[in-house]
Design a protein around this motif. Structure first.
Motif, PDB file in Angstrom:
ATOM      1  N   ASP A  47      13.511 -20.313  29.523  1.00  0.00           N
ATOM      2  CA  ASP A  47      13.796 -21.597  28.872  1.00  0.00           C
ATOM      3  C   ASP A  47      13.790 -21.508  27.347  1.00  0.00           C
ATOM      4  OD1 ASP A  47      14.019 -22.776  31.354  1.00  0.00           O
ATOM      5  OD2 ASP A  47      11.992 -23.623  31.331  1.00  0.00           O
ATOM      6  N   THR A  48      13.010 -20.584  26.808  1.00  0.00           N
ATOM      7  CA  THR A  48      12.910 -20.465  25.348  1.00  0.00           C
ATOM      8  C   THR A  48      13.772 -19.327  24.801  1.00  0.00           C
ATOM      9  OG1 THR A  48      10.935 -19.062  25.540  1.00  0.00           O
ATOM     10  CG2 THR A  48      10.582 -21.447  25.289  1.00  0.00           C
ATOM     11  N   GLY A  49      14.587 -18.722  25.662  1.00  0.00           N
ATOM     12  CA  GLY A  49      15.476 -17.660  25.221  1.00  0.00           C
ATOM     13  C   GLY A  49      14.765 -16.352  24.908  1.00  0.00           C
ATOM     14  N   LYS A  50      13.563 -16.166  25.441  1.00  0.00           N
ATOM     15  CA  LYS A  50      12.778 -14.962  25.149  1.00  0.00           C
ATOM     16  C   LYS A  50      12.715 -13.986  26.311  1.00  0.00           C
ATOM     17  CE  LYS A  50       9.969 -17.470  21.842  1.00  0.00           C
ATOM     18  NZ  LYS A  50       8.664 -18.056  21.546  1.00  0.00           N
ATOM     19  N   LEU A  51      13.506 -14.228  27.334  1.00  0.00           N
ATOM     20  CA  LEU A  51      13.510 -13.342  28.498  1.00  0.00           C
ATOM     21  C   LEU A  51      14.246 -12.058  28.124  1.00  0.00           C
ATOM     22  CD1 LEU A  51      12.503 -13.481  31.422  1.00  0.00           C
ATOM     23  CD2 LEU A  51      14.744 -14.322  32.071  1.00  0.00           C
ATOM     24  N   ASN A  52      13.660 -10.919  28.429  1.00  0.00           N
ATOM     25  CA  ASN A  52      14.243  -9.650  28.002  1.00  0.00           C
ATOM     26  C   ASN A  52      15.137  -9.000  29.060  1.00  0.00           C
ATOM     27  OD1 ASN A  52      12.278  -8.834  29.758  1.00  0.00           O
ATOM     28  ND2 ASN A  52      11.191  -7.508  28.344  1.00  0.00           N
ATOM     29  N   PHE A  53      15.596  -9.790  30.019  1.00  0.00           N
ATOM     30  CA  PHE A  53      16.551  -9.293  31.004  1.00  0.00           C
ATOM     31  C   PHE A  53      17.393 -10.473  31.481  1.00  0.00           C
ATOM     32  CE2 PHE A  53      12.975 -10.729  33.496  1.00  0.00           C
ATOM     33  CZ  PHE A  53      13.532 -11.271  34.638  1.00  0.00           C
ATOM     34  N   THR A  54      18.473 -10.168  32.162  1.00  0.00           N
ATOM     35  CA  THR A  54      19.329 -11.218  32.712  1.00  0.00           C
ATOM     36  C   THR A  54      19.067 -11.326  34.206  1.00  0.00           C
ATOM     37  OG1 THR A  54      21.010 -10.735  31.061  1.00  0.00           O
ATOM     38  CG2 THR A  54      21.709 -11.995  32.990  1.00  0.00           C
ATOM     39  N   PRO A  55      18.515 -12.462  34.668  1.00  0.00           N
ATOM     40  CA  PRO A  55      18.246 -12.628  36.099  1.00  0.00           C
ATOM     41  C   PRO A  55      19.533 -12.560  36.922  1.00  0.00           C
ATOM     42  CG  PRO A  55      17.110 -14.286  34.803  1.00  0.00           C
ATOM     43  CD  PRO A  55      18.054 -13.601  33.878  1.00  0.00           C
ATOM     44  N   THR A  56      19.435 -12.020  38.108  1.00  0.00           N
ATOM     45  CA  THR A  56      20.611 -11.934  38.977  1.00  0.00           C
ATOM     46  C   THR A  56      20.798 -13.193  39.817  1.00  0.00           C
ATOM     47  OG1 THR A  56      19.284 -10.770  40.620  1.00  0.00           O
ATOM     48  CG2 THR A  56      20.572  -9.415  39.125  1.00  0.00           C
ATOM     49  N   CYS A  57      19.723 -13.926  40.062  1.00  0.00           N
ATOM     50  CA  CYS A  57      19.812 -15.169  40.836  1.00  0.00           C
ATOM     51  C   CYS A  57      20.076 -16.342  39.901  1.00  0.00           C
ATOM     52  CB  CYS A  57      18.510 -15.441  41.587  1.00  0.00           C
ATOM     53  SG  CYS A  57      18.248 -14.368  42.992  1.00  0.00           S
ATOM     54  N   PRO A  58      20.765 -17.363  40.406  1.00  0.00           N
ATOM     55  CA  PRO A  58      20.932 -18.583  39.611  1.00  0.00           C
ATOM     56  C   PRO A  58      19.580 -19.257  39.395  1.00  0.00           C
ATOM     57  CG  PRO A  58      22.368 -18.601  41.549  1.00  0.00           C
ATOM     58  CD  PRO A  58      21.455 -17.433  41.688  1.00  0.00           C
ATOM     59  N   ARG A  59      19.471 -20.006  38.316  1.00  0.00           N
ATOM     60  CA  ARG A  59      18.218 -20.685  37.979  1.00  0.00           C
ATOM     61  C   ARG A  59      17.765 -21.602  39.106  1.00  0.00           C
ATOM     62  NH1 ARG A  59      14.729 -21.724  33.545  1.00  0.00           N
ATOM     63  NH2 ARG A  59      13.141 -23.018  34.489  1.00  0.00           N
ATOM     64  N   GLY A  60      18.690 -22.228  39.791  1.00  0.00           N
ATOM     65  CA  GLY A  60      18.342 -23.135  40.884  1.00  0.00           C
ATOM     66  C   GLY A  60      17.523 -22.465  41.975  1.00  0.00           C
ATOM     67  N   VAL A  61      17.780 -21.204  42.240  1.00  0.00           N
ATOM     68  CA  VAL A  61      17.016 -20.465  43.251  1.00  0.00           C
ATOM     69  C   VAL A  61      15.568 -20.309  42.790  1.00  0.00           C
ATOM     70  CG1 VAL A  61      16.773 -18.247  44.441  1.00  0.00           C
ATOM     71  CG2 VAL A  61      19.037 -19.279  44.154  1.00  0.00           C
ATOM     72  N   TYR A  62      15.404 -19.965  41.506  1.00  0.00           N
ATOM     73  CA  TYR A  62      14.049 -19.839  40.957  1.00  0.00           C
ATOM     74  C   TYR A  62      13.331 -21.190  40.943  1.00  0.00           C
ATOM     75  CZ  TYR A  62      15.316 -15.136  39.441  1.00  0.00           C
ATOM     76  OH  TYR A  62      15.707 -13.823  39.397  1.00  0.00           O
ATOM     77  N   ASN A  63      14.070 -22.242  40.618  1.00  0.00           N
ATOM     78  CA  ASN A  63      13.471 -23.578  40.623  1.00  0.00           C
ATOM     79  C   ASN A  63      12.983 -23.945  42.022  1.00  0.00           C
ATOM     80  OD1 ASN A  63      14.071 -23.844  37.910  1.00  0.00           O
ATOM     81  ND2 ASN A  63      15.877 -25.110  38.251  1.00  0.00           N
ATOM     82  N   PHE A  64      13.791 -23.646  43.028  1.00  0.00           N
ATOM     83  CA  PHE A  64      13.398 -23.904  44.412  1.00  0.00           C
ATOM     84  C   PHE A  64      12.144 -23.102  44.766  1.00  0.00           C
ATOM     85  CE2 PHE A  64      13.592 -22.760  48.923  1.00  0.00           C
ATOM     86  CZ  PHE A  64      13.571 -24.025  49.494  1.00  0.00           C
ATOM     87  N   GLN A  65      12.133 -21.831  44.369  1.00  0.00           N
ATOM     88  CA  GLN A  65      10.998 -20.963  44.683  1.00  0.00           C
ATOM     89  C   GLN A  65       9.713 -21.474  44.033  1.00  0.00           C
ATOM     90  OE1 GLN A  65      11.549 -16.839  43.619  1.00  0.00           O
ATOM     91  NE2 GLN A  65       9.440 -16.316  44.110  1.00  0.00           N
ATOM     92  N   ILE A  66       9.760 -21.842  42.753  1.00  0.00           N
ATOM     93  CA  ILE A  66       8.530 -22.273  42.066  1.00  0.00           C
ATOM     94  C   ILE A  66       8.020 -23.592  42.651  1.00  0.00           C
ATOM     95  CG2 ILE A  66       9.503 -23.504  40.071  1.00  0.00           C
ATOM     96  CD1 ILE A  66       6.996 -21.157  39.079  1.00  0.00           C
TER      97      ILE A  66
END
Length: 87
Positions: A47-66
């Protein structure tokens, strides 16, 4: 969500191997809490642009998981209260 001392997954091994279901329950709770905190930290960096890699899953999948993990933690906390298990 209850505050659980920051643990590492390796810290839960002896509890998972216990014959006492309450100890195994505590380990289960600690494990999901650790995984939740790590995923949340990743999403915060995203969310803050500090992630040092590009996730392969869409954000929605991570949102569902969390959300599912948060619901699971809440379920364990409810059970712990009912079963008198101190987390």
């Amino acid at each position: 969500m209850a505050t659980y001392r920051q643990a590492e997954l390796k810290d839960t091994v002896s509890l998972m191997c216990s014959d006492d279901y309450k100890e195994r329950f505590k380990a289960e709770y600690a494990q999901v809490a650790v995984r939740y905190q790590k995923l949340k930290a990743m999403l915060d960096k995203w969310d803050t642009g500090k992630l040092n890699f590009t996730p392969t899953c869409p954000r929605g999948v991570y949102n569902f998981q969390i959300r599912a993990m948060a619901d699971y933690i809440a379920s364990l906390e409810a059970r712990a209260a009912i079963e008198d298990i101190e987390l």
